[in-house]
Design an enzyme around this catalytic site. Sequence first.
Site, mmCIF file in Angstrom:
data_model
loop_
_atom_site.group_PDB
_atom_site.id
_atom_site.type_symbol
_atom_site.label_atom_id
_atom_site.label_comp_id
_atom_site.label_asym_id
_atom_site.label_seq_id
_atom_site.Cartn_x
_atom_site.Cartn_y
_atom_site.Cartn_z
ATOM 1 N N GLY A 1 0.797 -1.213 0.000
ATOM 2 C CA GLY A 1 0.000 0.000 0.000
ATOM 3 C C GLY A 1 0.831 1.265 0.000
ATOM 4 O O GLY A 1 0.418 2.289 -0.567
ATOM 5 N N ASP B 1 -6.753 1.025 7.033
ATOM 6 C CA ASP B 1 -7.334 0.007 7.908
ATOM 7 C C ASP B 1 -6.276 -1.063 8.129
ATOM 8 O O ASP B 1 -6.354 -2.165 7.596
ATOM 9 C CB ASP B 1 -8.593 -0.553 7.240
#
Length: 283
Positions: free
Chosen positions: A140, A158
Amino acid sequence: MSLDNTWFTEIHQDTAFSLRMKEKLHEEQTPFQKIEIYETEGFGTLMVIDGCVMLTDRDNFIYHEMMSHPVLYSHSDPKNVLIIGGGDCGTLREVLKHPEVKSATQVDIDERVTRLAEKYFPELCDSNDDPRAKLLFDDGIKYVQDAAPGSLDVIIIDSTDPVGPAEGLFSTAFYRDCIKALGPGGLLVQQSESPLLHTDSIIKPMHDSLRAAGFLDTLALHFPQCSYPSGWWTATMACKDMPVTFLREAQAEDKPFETHYYNAAIQRAAIACPEFFRKKLYG
């Protein structure tokens, strides 16, 4: 009372949280982390990553709803959403309840989390086939680095705790890349641990790093999460160029979808700042 081996126990900073198990359903070591799945007596199915509770059937709805709806209702028009982490897909499901969202990309480094969620938490994966959803299994941090400037409206981080694969998601350099990827009025939200246990070690440094990276404003959301350490959790919102405000409060009052915890009154209450917390964050 001492506990026998029919209990799963997470030990964290001289505290412990235990759930009585019916059986262990699955265990594996991925290239990134150890994942365990249990069936419990009182909390349904439990996912554990590296010894820490990630989610249970009984209370995951609180976390997933608070990680998605407040930030989306704080943006004027959240069309393009990025979720980093979120491999259980519960946050993705909540994001896609919003008709304004045209694209929701989820980037989790460990595909096995998602595959196990599909098997053991299928209700969380109901929206995985939504045409607006895109599931990627990659880094990410690099995804944000490579994102086109101004291409995102909301970034939802998250992640697991700030150790191991998730450590870089709490850095000033990463937050600078998030600012670049966000468009005008762009918002970030990130799970930020327990005010009782982590204000000094995680939450205050996170707020400082977000501001150092260039975010104009930060705001903590408080909510109960009984299966996490202390039972009290936060998510931190940050806006790149304006104060964090409940921009679409009227729409939240009349939301066109069902929730189990979130509503407009909950969002108003969640931003209330306990005095000890306010003093530590803002002096």
